[in-house]
Design a protein around this motif. Structure first.
Motif, short mmCIF file in Angstrom:
data_model
loop_
_atom_site.label_atom_id
_atom_site.label_comp_id
_atom_site.label_asym_id
_atom_site.label_seq_id
_atom_site.Cartn_x
_atom_site.Cartn_y
_atom_site.Cartn_z
N ARG C 2 0.80 -1.22 0.00
CA ARG C 2 0.00 0.00 0.00
C ARG C 2 0.84 1.28 0.00
O ARG C 2 0.61 2.19 -0.78
CB ARG C 2 -0.94 -0.01 1.22
N SER C 3 1.84 1.31 0.82
CA SER C 3 2.63 2.55 0.90
C SER C 3 3.47 2.74 -0.37
O SER C 3 3.69 3.85 -0.82
CB SER C 3 3.52 2.54 2.14
N GLN C 4 3.90 1.63 -0.93
CA GLN C 4 4.69 1.71 -2.17
C GLN C 4 3.84 2.27 -3.31
O GLN C 4 4.27 3.14 -4.07
CB GLN C 4 5.18 0.29 -2.52
N PHE C 5 2.61 1.79 -3.39
CA PHE C 5 1.71 2.28 -4.43
C PHE C 5 1.38 3.76 -4.21
O PHE C 5 1.42 4.56 -5.14
CB PHE C 5 0.42 1.45 -4.49
N MET C 6 1.09 4.13 -2.99
CA MET C 6 0.72 5.52 -2.69
C MET C 6 1.88 6.46 -2.99
O MET C 6 1.70 7.56 -3.50
CB MET C 6 0.31 5.67 -1.21
N ASP C 7 3.10 5.99 -2.68
CA ASP C 7 4.28 6.81 -2.96
C ASP C 7 4.42 7.03 -4.47
O ASP C 7 4.61 8.16 -4.94
CB ASP C 7 5.52 6.11 -2.39
N THR C 8 4.31 5.96 -5.22
CA THR C 8 4.38 6.04 -6.68
C THR C 8 3.27 6.94 -7.22
O THR C 8 3.51 7.86 -8.01
CB THR C 8 4.23 4.64 -7.31
N PHE C 9 2.06 6.69 -6.74
CA PHE C 9 0.91 7.45 -7.23
C PHE C 9 1.08 8.95 -6.98
O PHE C 9 0.83 9.77 -7.87
CB PHE C 9 -0.37 6.93 -6.55
N THR C 10 1.53 9.29 -5.78
CA THR C 10 1.69 10.70 -5.43
C THR C 10 2.74 11.37 -6.31
O THR C 10 2.56 12.50 -6.77
CB THR C 10 2.09 10.82 -3.94
N ARG C 11 3.81 10.63 -6.57
CA ARG C 11 4.88 11.23 -7.40
C ARG C 11 4.42 11.38 -8.85
O ARG C 11 4.67 12.40 -9.49
CB ARG C 11 6.15 10.36 -7.32
N VAL C 12 3.73 10.36 -9.37
CA VAL C 12 3.23 10.46 -10.75
C VAL C 12 2.27 11.63 -10.86
O VAL C 12 2.31 12.42 -11.81
CB VAL C 12 2.55 9.14 -11.20
N VAL C 39 -6.92 1.61 -1.64
CA VAL C 39 -5.86 2.08 -2.53
C VAL C 39 -5.33 1.01 -3.47
O VAL C 39 -4.95 1.30 -4.60
CB VAL C 39 -4.73 2.70 -1.67
N LEU C 40 -5.31 -0.24 -3.02
CA LEU C 40 -4.71 -1.29 -3.86
C LEU C 40 -5.65 -1.83 -4.93
O LEU C 40 -5.24 -2.62 -5.77
CB LEU C 40 -4.17 -2.43 -2.99
N GLU C 41 -6.91 -1.39 -4.88
CA GLU C 41 -7.85 -1.86 -5.89
C GLU C 41 -8.53 -0.71 -6.63
O GLU C 41 -9.15 -0.92 -7.67
CB GLU C 41 -8.96 -2.71 -5.21
N SER C 42 -8.41 0.47 -6.09
CA SER C 42 -9.14 1.62 -6.62
C SER C 42 -8.79 1.97 -8.07
O SER C 42 -7.63 1.92 -8.47
CB SER C 42 -8.87 2.85 -5.75
N GLY C 43 -9.80 2.35 -8.81
CA GLY C 43 -9.57 2.87 -10.16
C GLY C 43 -9.01 4.28 -10.06
O GLY C 43 -9.05 4.91 -8.99
N ILE C 44 -8.49 4.79 -11.15
CA ILE C 44 -7.87 6.12 -11.15
C ILE C 44 -8.53 7.01 -12.20
O ILE C 44 -8.58 6.65 -13.38
CB ILE C 44 -6.36 6.00 -11.44
N PHE D 161 0.32 2.33 -13.29
CA PHE D 161 0.86 2.80 -12.02
C PHE D 161 1.53 1.66 -11.27
O PHE D 161 2.55 1.84 -10.63
CB PHE D 161 -0.26 3.42 -11.17
N GLU D 162 0.93 0.48 -11.38
CA GLU D 162 1.51 -0.67 -10.71
C GLU D 162 2.86 -1.02 -11.32
O GLU D 162 3.79 -1.40 -10.62
CB GLU D 162 0.54 -1.86 -10.78
N GLU D 163 3.00 -0.84 -12.60
CA GLU D 163 4.28 -1.10 -13.26
C GLU D 163 5.33 -0.08 -12.85
O GLU D 163 6.52 -0.38 -12.81
CB GLU D 163 4.13 -1.05 -14.77
#
Ligand SMILES: Nc1ncnc2c1ncn2[C@@H]1O[C@H](COP(=O)(O)OP(=O)(O)OP(=O)(O)O)[C@@H](O)[C@H]1O
Ligand SMILES: Nc1ncnc2c1ncn2[C@@H]1O[C@H](COP(=O)(O)OP(=O)(O)OP(=O)(O)O)[C@@H](O)[C@H]1O
Ligand SMILES: [Mg+2]
Ligand SMILES: [Mg+2]
Lengths: 165, 155, 155, 165
Positions: C2-12, C39-44, D161-163
């Protein structure tokens, strides 16, 4: 029969009354990205009776009314008029020139006119019924959609032939 | 009705091959009824072979070749049942310069009977128009129309 | 995680807005997690507002505006996790000349870390390449490569 | 790490052995419609392990083997080699330069090589596993597909994003 004029007022990115004169031969519409060229095509389709907001790239029909800009407020109504010649009563009316008008308010309330006389949408559809105008899928090729006739399923592309029949 | 559809189909098919060969400078194209026994329900397959190339599924054609093939089909339909007007929104986008020239040369055969409105970013396409409407957004979010009438095409 | 995804998402998301504003000369763009609780399943969702225009659904954007927005997002992803090489096949096709200039100017910021291969028909895009490969089919159906190396970009 | 060379032989419209040298900075690939530019992109993806014929615009994997032309017979095999630098053992191998080769016959029989040593497809996939090469969906943007990231469903675009994560 041919198209003579398109008047756009409050439709998408045209808050000001804009006249578009149709010429014979080839008319090129040019301009930078996002300036409103495809919006003109949308206006023609809407005037001819397009009922799907999605087909006009919106999510609700209200999306086709000018929604404001940095310096302008949204408008409450969109109106498009399409004027065409009517030689030899190609369309079943006594006039030599026919203007169809479609007007819509944010409430969704819509008004229709033929030569400025109020009528129902049904009257406009019936007017064009045997002419192919407004329904011929191959007379308007939308941006990015040229490939569709090739990428569509064999069954789906039949309708183009049925329309030409 | 069955005979009406077959008549239309046969005529479109003939024009399609002819227009394809005009646009590609050769080759051949076919329309195939998948189920000849059930003409009123059958799907329609498209076969296209650019000049000098082997026949393959249309998925293997390039972006520009697909666009040109689609244009040949759309104009074949148009020949069988013309519309008083035809609006083309950036259909020249995937075409290279020589294919744009072939496309606009073909267009000349159709302008007698129909009005064409072409949205384009391409200078060659613009050059063969009678009239050009420039759309601008000098004021953000507000479209404005500017007409430029070319004197040359008065013949 | 979860934190890895949120970090990536925030930076993107940060880069997306920044690159959008660079390509559009203003305006703003957002990425929105539809379900912040999952967060791990949510659409964007994508939100984009070109300068001077009102915020509307991205479906109402023009063809060129959509392409530029997509480019901003793809480069935002690229900034967070670069790839050694990047192949772009005719992504400039829907863009007008001034947007092509903005796109190729942006490209300069990325070429330090990655090799770019760009398939294009556009002269402006070609002009900023170091090397140009011409592909020809002099013999029908047979591709041949011709290399043209531009002397200028040796800095 | 960077790509150095692509060798294509018998792949799609390249019946003759063709060398494509990768340069730093920007390489433009130009030419008329249908001359083979996108086929080069397909060759790179196939070399990196693309398993879907559909993703390479074919209906069967056999479609990627040169199928003949007006003056040439079809070939029986396609082979693509991709050579890349390997500084600081970015890839878990002792070599400073790594070449992966993929070869396929019409029967479907496929051979794989790393620096000309036969291996399994599995070995090539494992080689690239943590590098993001070959799997990063945003490092190859296919013709006509730029709009996909916007037109796809909110759930579908997550994978990008996952990638990147
Ligand atoms: N209801 C509305 N109110 C105000 N502006 C609108 C409305 N609907 C659409 N627009 C604006 O119209 C613009 C798109 O116009 P259009 O699609 O006609 O562009 P275009 O000239 O065809 O550009 P391109 O060359 O990129 O295809 C968008 O920027 C959008 O914000
Ligand atoms: N297996 C094959 N054998 C021979 N030719 C093939 C094979 N597969 C594809 N082709 C040919 O390759 C051509 C398409 O090449 P490609 O898609 O690379 O064109 P392109 O240069 O990208 O053109 P565009 O500018 O239109 O996108 C087609 O004409 C097709 O017939
Ligand atoms: Mg447009
Ligand atoms: Mg291509």
């Amino acid at each position: 029969m041919y198209f003579k004029r398109l008047e756009v007022f409050g439709f998408k990115s045209f808050p000001e009354k804009t006249d578009f004169i149709f010429e014979s031969g080839i008319t090129a519409i040019v301009g930078p990205n996002g300036c409103g060229k495809t919006n003109i095509a949308d206006a023609i389709r809407w005037a001819l009776g397009e009922q799907s907001a999605l087909a006009l790239r919106g999510s609700r029909m209200e999306d086709i009314i000018f929604n404001g800009s940095a310096d302008r407020k949204p408008l409450g109504m969109a109106e498009v008029s399409l004027t065409m010649s009517n030689p030899e009563n190609f369309l079943p009316l006594e006039y030599s020139e026919v203007t169809i008008t479609r007007r819509m308010f944010r409430s969704g309330e819509s008004h229709y006119f033929i030569n400025r006389t109020p009528c129902r949408l049904k009257d406009i559809s019936e007017l064009f019924m045997d002419t192919g105008i407004g329904t011929q899928a191959y007379s308007i090729i939308e941006q990015g959609k040229v490939d569709l006739v090739l990428s569509s399923k064999p069954d789906d592309r039949r309708y183009l032939f049925e329309e030409a029949a | 009705t069955r005979s009406q559809f077959m008549d239309t189909f046969t005529r479109v098919r003939g024009h399609f091959n002819e227009l394809f060969r005009t646009l590609f400078g050769g080759g051949r194209a076919e329309l195939v009824l998948i189920d000849e026994a059930d003409v009123l329900e059958s799907g329609i397959d498209i076969v296209a072979q650019p000049p000098g190339k082997k026949l393959q599924t249309i998925s293997l054609l390039s972006g520009g070749e697909r666009a040109l093939t689609a244009i040949a089909l759309l104009f074949a339909l148009f020949k069988v049942k013309p519309s008083p007007f035809c609006l083309l929104d950036e259909i020249d986008a995937p075409l290279d310069e020589s294919n744009i020239d072939r496309f606009i040369r073909l267009l000349q055969e159709f302008i007698g009977n129909s009005q064409f409105i072409i949205v384009t970013h391409n200078k060659r396409t613009i050059a063969m128009a009678n009239v050009m409407y420039g759309v601008t957004m000098e004021e953000s979010g507000v479209s404005k129309l500017v007409t430029v009438r070319f004197a040359k095409k008065t013949s």
